[in-house]
Design a protein around this motif. Structure first.
Motif, PDB file in Angstrom:
ATOM      1  N   ILE A 151       7.327 -83.865  47.694  1.00 32.62           N
ATOM      2  CA  ILE A 151       8.736 -83.639  48.013  1.00 32.62           C
ATOM      3  C   ILE A 151       9.176 -84.461  49.220  1.00 32.62           C
ATOM      4  O   ILE A 151      10.192 -85.143  49.179  1.00 32.62           O
ATOM      5  CB  ILE A 151       9.005 -82.137  48.283  1.00 32.62           C
ATOM      6  CG1 ILE A 151       8.478 -81.270  47.136  1.00 32.62           C
ATOM      7  CG2 ILE A 151      10.475 -81.893  48.565  1.00 32.62           C
ATOM      8  CD1 ILE A 151       9.070 -81.569  45.795  1.00 32.62           C
ATOM      9  N   PHE A 152       8.419 -84.430  50.313  1.00 33.29           N
ATOM     10  CA  PHE A 152       8.836 -85.132  51.524  1.00 33.29           C
ATOM     11  C   PHE A 152       8.901 -86.632  51.307  1.00 33.29           C
ATOM     12  O   PHE A 152       9.852 -87.285  51.745  1.00 33.29           O
ATOM     13  CB  PHE A 152       7.912 -84.815  52.707  1.00 33.29           C
ATOM     14  CG  PHE A 152       8.376 -85.455  53.976  1.00 33.29           C
ATOM     15  CD1 PHE A 152       9.413 -84.884  54.708  1.00 33.29           C
ATOM     16  CD2 PHE A 152       7.811 -86.627  54.440  1.00 33.29           C
ATOM     17  CE1 PHE A 152       9.873 -85.478  55.873  1.00 33.29           C
ATOM     18  CE2 PHE A 152       8.257 -87.227  55.602  1.00 33.29           C
ATOM     19  CZ  PHE A 152       9.293 -86.659  56.322  1.00 33.29           C
ATOM     20  N   ALA A 153       7.904 -87.202  50.629  1.00 31.34           N
ATOM     21  CA  ALA A 153       7.881 -88.647  50.400  1.00 31.34           C
ATOM     22  C   ALA A 153       9.105 -89.116  49.620  1.00 31.34           C
ATOM     23  O   ALA A 153       9.624 -90.205  49.858  1.00 31.34           O
ATOM     24  CB  ALA A 153       6.605 -89.039  49.648  1.00 31.34           C
ATOM     25  N   GLU A 154       9.594 -88.285  48.723  1.00 29.99           N
ATOM     26  CA  GLU A 154      10.735 -88.667  47.881  1.00 29.99           C
ATOM     27  C   GLU A 154      12.085 -88.317  48.493  1.00 29.99           C
ATOM     28  O   GLU A 154      13.078 -88.979  48.211  1.00 29.99           O
ATOM     29  CB  GLU A 154      10.625 -87.987  46.518  1.00 29.99           C
ATOM     30  CG  GLU A 154       9.436 -88.438  45.699  1.00 29.99           C
ATOM     31  CD  GLU A 154       9.382 -87.758  44.351  1.00 29.99           C
ATOM     32  OE1 GLU A 154      10.406 -87.217  43.896  1.00 29.99           O
ATOM     33  OE2 GLU A 154       8.297 -87.762  43.746  1.00 29.99           O
ATOM     34  N   THR A 155      12.140 -87.254  49.320  1.00 29.51           N
ATOM     35  CA  THR A 155      13.450 -86.754  49.765  1.00 29.51           C
ATOM     36  C   THR A 155      13.632 -86.694  51.276  1.00 29.51           C
ATOM     37  O   THR A 155      14.745 -86.486  51.739  1.00 29.51           O
ATOM     38  CB  THR A 155      13.682 -85.329  49.234  1.00 29.51           C
ATOM     39  OG1 THR A 155      12.756 -84.446  49.859  1.00 29.51           O
ATOM     40  CG2 THR A 155      13.560 -85.268  47.728  1.00 29.51           C
ATOM     41  N   LYS A 156      12.552 -86.807  52.039  1.00 28.63           N
ATOM     42  CA  LYS A 156      12.575 -86.618  53.500  1.00 28.63           C
ATOM     43  C   LYS A 156      12.995 -85.196  53.874  1.00 28.63           C
ATOM     44  O   LYS A 156      13.492 -84.945  54.958  1.00 28.63           O
ATOM     45  CB  LYS A 156      13.481 -87.638  54.199  1.00 28.63           C
ATOM     46  CG  LYS A 156      13.122 -89.072  53.920  1.00 28.63           C
ATOM     47  CD  LYS A 156      11.708 -89.372  54.364  1.00 28.63           C
ATOM     48  CE  LYS A 156      11.396 -90.843  54.141  1.00 28.63           C
ATOM     49  NZ  LYS A 156      10.061 -91.097  53.691  1.00 28.63           N
ATOM     50  N   GLN A 157      12.800 -84.251  52.967  1.00 31.94           N
ATOM     51  CA  GLN A 157      13.050 -82.833  53.200  1.00 31.94           C
ATOM     52  C   GLN A 157      11.694 -82.132  53.269  1.00 31.94           C
ATOM     53  O   GLN A 157      10.801 -82.445  52.489  1.00 31.94           O
ATOM     54  CB  GLN A 157      13.878 -82.213  52.064  1.00 31.94           C
ATOM     55  CG  GLN A 157      15.149 -82.964  51.718  1.00 31.94           C
ATOM     56  CD  GLN A 157      16.119 -83.060  52.873  1.00 31.94           C
ATOM     57  OE1 GLN A 157      16.598 -82.058  53.371  1.00 31.94           O
ATOM     58  NE2 GLN A 157      16.388 -84.275  53.317  1.00 31.94           N
ATOM     59  N   THR A 158      11.546 -81.202  54.194  1.00 33.59           N
ATOM     60  CA  THR A 158      10.289 -80.486  54.357  1.00 33.59           C
ATOM     61  C   THR A 158      10.423 -79.081  53.783  1.00 33.59           C
ATOM     62  O   THR A 158      11.305 -78.322  54.188  1.00 33.59           O
ATOM     63  CB  THR A 158       9.903 -80.387  55.849  1.00 33.59           C
ATOM     64  OG1 THR A 158       9.783 -81.710  56.374  1.00 33.59           O
ATOM     65  CG2 THR A 158       8.594 -79.638  56.030  1.00 33.59           C
ATOM     66  N   VAL A 159       9.564 -78.759  52.845  1.00 36.76           N
ATOM     67  CA  VAL A 159       9.558 -77.421  52.260  1.00 36.76           C
ATOM     68  C   VAL A 159       8.658 -76.551  53.129  1.00 36.76           C
ATOM     69  O   VAL A 159       7.444 -76.703  53.126  1.00 36.76           O
ATOM     70  CB  VAL A 159       9.061 -77.442  50.802  1.00 36.76           C
ATOM     71  CG1 VAL A 159       9.064 -76.043  50.220  1.00 36.76           C
ATOM     72  CG2 VAL A 159       9.909 -78.392  49.969  1.00 36.76           C
ATOM     73  N   GLY A 160       9.288 -75.650  53.889  1.00 37.04           N
ATOM     74  CA  GLY A 160       8.529 -74.756  54.755  1.00 37.04           C
ATOM     75  C   GLY A 160       7.945 -73.595  53.977  1.00 37.04           C
ATOM     76  O   GLY A 160       6.780 -73.244  54.142  1.00 37.04           O
ATOM     77  N   VAL A 161       8.746 -73.014  53.114  1.00 35.28           N
ATOM     78  CA  VAL A 161       8.346 -71.873  52.292  1.00 35.28           C
ATOM     79  C   VAL A 161       9.067 -72.014  50.961  1.00 35.28           C
ATOM     80  O   VAL A 161      10.234 -72.391  50.926  1.00 35.28           O
ATOM     81  CB  VAL A 161       8.764 -70.535  52.946  1.00 35.28           C
ATOM     82  CG1 VAL A 161       8.424 -69.355  52.053  1.00 35.28           C
ATOM     83  CG2 VAL A 161       8.145 -70.369  54.311  1.00 35.28           C
ATOM     84  N   HIS A 162       8.376 -71.712  49.875  1.00 34.98           N
ATOM     85  CA  HIS A 162       9.040 -71.733  48.573  1.00 34.98           C
ATOM     86  C   HIS A 162       8.644 -70.512  47.756  1.00 34.98           C
ATOM     87  O   HIS A 162       7.469 -70.261  47.515  1.00 34.98           O
ATOM     88  CB  HIS A 162       8.708 -72.991  47.790  1.00 34.98           C
ATOM     89  CG  HIS A 162       9.332 -72.996  46.431  1.00 34.98           C
ATOM     90  ND1 HIS A 162      10.686 -73.006  46.254  1.00 34.98           N
ATOM     91  CD2 HIS A 162       8.790 -72.947  45.204  1.00 34.98           C
ATOM     92  CE1 HIS A 162      10.961 -72.969  44.958  1.00 34.98           C
ATOM     93  NE2 HIS A 162       9.808 -72.932  44.297  1.00 34.98           N
TER      94      HIS A 162
END
Length: 86
Positions: free
Chosen positions: A42-53
């Motif tokens: 996710i981060f590599a593609e969007t620069k968004q960090t998923v903290g909890v899902h």
């Protein structure tokens, strides 16, 4: 895509949180879309960090809940989100 998180008080002294998701970044919908597509980078593609899902948990009467974060502001933010849902 993603269900709304729900905090419920089932009876006195019990908190149940269901489907909690926290994404750090200014475009969380991009990360949610990648998650729904089954992607893991996710981060590599969007620069968004998923903290909890999609986290769910119960805190029963007499139990202790520990909120961890890099700063006290982060911890307070998480806790205030949970309390605002109750």
């Amino acid at each position: 895509m993603s269900r709304n998180p729900v905090a419920r008080t089932a009876h006195y002294g019990k908190i149940r949180v269901e489907n909690l998701t926290k994404i750090f970044g200014n475009q969380p919908e991009q990360a949610l879309k990648r998650i729904a597509e089954g992607k893991s980078e996710i981060f590599a593609e969007t620069k968004q960090t998923v903290g909890v899902h999609d986290a769910s948990f119960t805190v029963n009467e007499g139990e202790i809940l520990v909120i961890m974060g890099r700063t006290s502001h982060t911890q307070f933010h998480k806790l205030s989100k949970i309390y605002s849902l109750a």
